[in-house]
Design an enzyme around this catalytic site. Structure first.
Site, PDB file in Angstrom:
ATOM      1  N   GLN A 249      38.575  25.226 104.457  1.00 54.67           N
ATOM      2  CA  GLN A 249      39.627  25.342 103.451  1.00 54.67           C
ATOM      3  C   GLN A 249      40.842  26.093 103.992  1.00 54.67           C
ATOM      4  O   GLN A 249      40.698  27.024 104.788  1.00 54.67           O
ATOM      5  CB  GLN A 249      39.090  26.059 102.214  1.00 54.67           C
ATOM      6  CG  GLN A 249      38.057  25.264 101.440  1.00 54.67           C
ATOM      7  CD  GLN A 249      38.649  24.138 100.624  1.00 54.67           C
ATOM      8  OE1 GLN A 249      39.865  24.018 100.489  1.00 54.67           O
ATOM      9  NE2 GLN A 249      37.793  23.290 100.067  1.00 54.67           N
ATOM     10  N   TYR A 282      27.697  15.934 102.012  1.00 54.24           N
ATOM     11  CA  TYR A 282      28.982  16.154 102.680  1.00 54.24           C
ATOM     12  C   TYR A 282      29.085  17.651 102.993  1.00 54.24           C
ATOM     13  O   TYR A 282      30.076  18.305 102.698  1.00 54.24           O
ATOM     14  CB  TYR A 282      30.155  15.711 101.810  1.00 54.24           C
ATOM     15  CG  TYR A 282      30.039  14.302 101.259  1.00 54.24           C
ATOM     16  CD1 TYR A 282      30.446  13.203 102.008  1.00 54.24           C
ATOM     17  CD2 TYR A 282      29.530  14.071  99.985  1.00 54.24           C
ATOM     18  CE1 TYR A 282      30.352  11.910 101.490  1.00 54.24           C
ATOM     19  CE2 TYR A 282      29.418  12.791  99.458  1.00 54.24           C
ATOM     20  CZ  TYR A 282      29.832  11.712 100.226  1.00 54.24           C
ATOM     21  OH  TYR A 282      29.725  10.434  99.717  1.00 54.24           O
ATOM     22  N   GLU A 304      25.735  15.624 106.653  1.00 53.63           N
ATOM     23  CA  GLU A 304      27.129  15.591 107.093  1.00 53.63           C
ATOM     24  C   GLU A 304      27.261  14.561 108.212  1.00 53.63           C
ATOM     25  O   GLU A 304      26.397  14.484 109.090  1.00 53.63           O
ATOM     26  CB  GLU A 304      27.547  16.986 107.589  1.00 53.63           C
ATOM     27  CG  GLU A 304      28.829  17.068 108.364  1.00 53.63           C
ATOM     28  CD  GLU A 304      30.035  16.586 107.580  1.00 53.63           C
ATOM     29  OE1 GLU A 304      30.815  15.789 108.149  1.00 53.63           O
ATOM     30  OE2 GLU A 304      30.186  16.999 106.412  1.00 53.63           O
ATOM     31  N   ASP A 348      30.220  17.470  97.643  1.00 54.69           N
ATOM     32  CA  ASP A 348      31.583  17.872  98.016  1.00 54.69           C
ATOM     33  C   ASP A 348      32.208  16.779  98.868  1.00 54.69           C
ATOM     34  O   ASP A 348      32.416  16.940 100.077  1.00 54.69           O
ATOM     35  CB  ASP A 348      31.528  19.207  98.775  1.00 54.69           C
ATOM     36  CG  ASP A 348      32.913  19.739  99.129  1.00 54.69           C
ATOM     37  OD1 ASP A 348      33.911  19.256  98.550  1.00 54.69           O
ATOM     38  OD2 ASP A 348      33.000  20.616 100.002  1.00 54.69           O
ATOM     39  N   CYS A 375      38.461  17.555  95.371  1.00 57.64           N
ATOM     40  CA  CYS A 375      39.842  17.870  95.741  1.00 57.64           C
ATOM     41  C   CYS A 375      40.810  16.812  95.240  1.00 57.64           C
ATOM     42  O   CYS A 375      42.019  16.926  95.480  1.00 57.64           O
ATOM     43  CB  CYS A 375      39.971  18.032  97.259  1.00 57.64           C
ATOM     44  SG  CYS A 375      39.518  16.559  98.196  1.00 57.64           S
TER      45      CYS A 375
END
Length: 417
Positions: A249, A282, A304, A348, A375
């Site tokens: 982030q 994720y 992932e 996510d 997001c």
């Protein structure tokens, strides 16, 4: 009417669109306008359609504000003078598309974007939450990661808004001070891209990616890029290794805020008494797997697609009972054919969202609860609509203004049966 880049329209702005542009109408056609505010009347330059298509045949137009005729009470001088409406739109750097709006009203508009996305895609009855501020300042000096571009003249700068033209600037007010200083010191660079990263240790890394860069040669004629530097980020008392060029982030408090939000939403839903497998999908370098462990989960699988991120997750989570899997989430879920009991799922996904295939596969796992970290409000709303169609309830939504002065924000959702 045949459009050209010089066409000017006087427009009444009626709303905000997803993506940081604003809505007007001209002769029945929607016009998406940059650098405006709902309630304003502006003069805007109509943009020529990409590819030279005749504007008369398009369902909508795009335009850039060149003059504010009637200003909103929420308009402020742009915090970044070089992005102000007084400059020609072609010379305004991108990345701060709401910087001309009072910070509190930015959050009102972001909530409106979320509300309209939920109404359109998620089905009736969902109320968008207030978008929470995570800082008390003026919304500047928060970017710990900045990407600049270098043109043929060796000058480094951001791209112009909605363009790939490099704009030399004399300041970087959204960047952390050390990054801004390092960015302004760049001179005579090779054409390409430069990433500036300030991890938890406060030391700025300058990573150059020249246009002519080629991966290093290795044995048997294969090529690969040099191994990136590994940096550390800190969330609470945990340290996370991540590639300097990997995902983390960009707001210094974002990971901690999202970790706390996921913890708070799931704290009554993690069954620590029975044998259940919990999934972090994720999962990146393991942030939310650590959250699940803090909640008492003892059988955690993180998935992932990036092998480097999975490798870091394995190391970051070594003291915990976590299995780190390198796989695309949809393929991994397709391989889970029965057996075992599912506890909670943390989801996510990237900006495009999870999509119907992943949502349906998660539903098949029959988890106790799902926390979705998003997001992108439209992608979130679509996925929530799919979940609701499968019988899931959206119990709670929280929104966070982690990217002040831009149209981006994060939303965390709790879903239960």
């Amino acid at each position: 009417m045949t459009s050209s880049a010089a066409d000017l329209l006087d427009l009444d702005i009626t709303g905000i669109a997803h993506g940081g542009t604003f809505i007007a109408r001209h002769e029945g056609r929607v016009v998406f306008v940059s650098d405006a505010i709902p309630g304003e009347r502006v003069r805007a330059r109509l943009l020529a359609p990409v590819g030279g298509a005749d504007a008369d045949n398009r369902s909508f137009w795009r335009a850039e504000t060149v003059e504010v005729l009637e200003a909103s009470e929420h308009r402020r001088p742009h915090f970044w003078a070089e992005a102000d409406v007084a400059r020609d739109p072609a010379d305004r750097p991108g990345g701060a598309d709401l910087g001309h709006i009072d910070l509190a009203h930015q959050r009102v508009l972001k909530r409106q974007v979320l509300s309209e996305a939920l109404d359109r895609f998620a089905g009736p009855g969902l109320e968008a939450p207030e978008i929470e501020s995570v800082e008390s300042g003026d919304g500047t000096a928060w970017r710990t990661r900045v990407t600049l571009h270098v043109g043929d003249d060796g000058e480094a700068g951001p791209f112009a808004a909605r363009s790939h033209r490099v704009i030399p600037v004399s300041s970087h007010p959204l960047a952390r001070p050390a990054i801004a200083e390092a960015a302004l010191a760049l001179r005579g660079e090779a054409p390409g891209r430069i990433e500036l990263v300030e991890p938890a240790d406060g030391e700025v890394r300058v990573i150059r990616r020249a246009e002519t860069e080629r991966p290093a040669r290795v044995a048997r004629g294969f090529r690969r890029r040099p191994t990136p530097e590994v940096i550390e980020e800190v969330v609470g008392d945990r340290r996370f290794q991540v590639d300097a060029t990997g995902f983390w982030q960009v707001h210094p408090r974002a990971a901690s805020v999202l970790d706390a939000a996921v913890y708070g939403l799931l704290e009554d839903h993690v069954d620590t008494e029975s044998a259940r497998t919990h999934y972090d999908l994720y999962g990146g370098v393991g942030l939310f797997s650590a959250t699940l462990a803090d909640l008492g989960a003892t059988d955690i699988v993180t998935v992932e697609s990036s092998p480097r991120a999975t490798e870091h997750a394995r190391r970051n989570l070594a003291p915990l009972e976590v299995t780190a899997v390198t796989a695309r989430v949809e393929r991994f879920l397709a391989s889970r054919t029965g057996g075992g009991r599912t506890g909670t799922v943390v989801l996510d996904p990237p900006r495009a969202g999870a999509g119907r295939q992943v949502v349906e596969a998660i539903h098949t796992l029959s988890p106790e609860a799902i926390t979705y970290v998003a997001c992108d409000p439209v992608a979130l709303a679509r996925d929530l609509g799919t979940f609701r169609g499968l019988g899931w309830n959206v119990d709670r939504l929280r929104g966070f203004d982690l990217f002040p002065h831009s149209h981006h924000f994060e939303v965390v959702a709790l879903l239960t049966r």
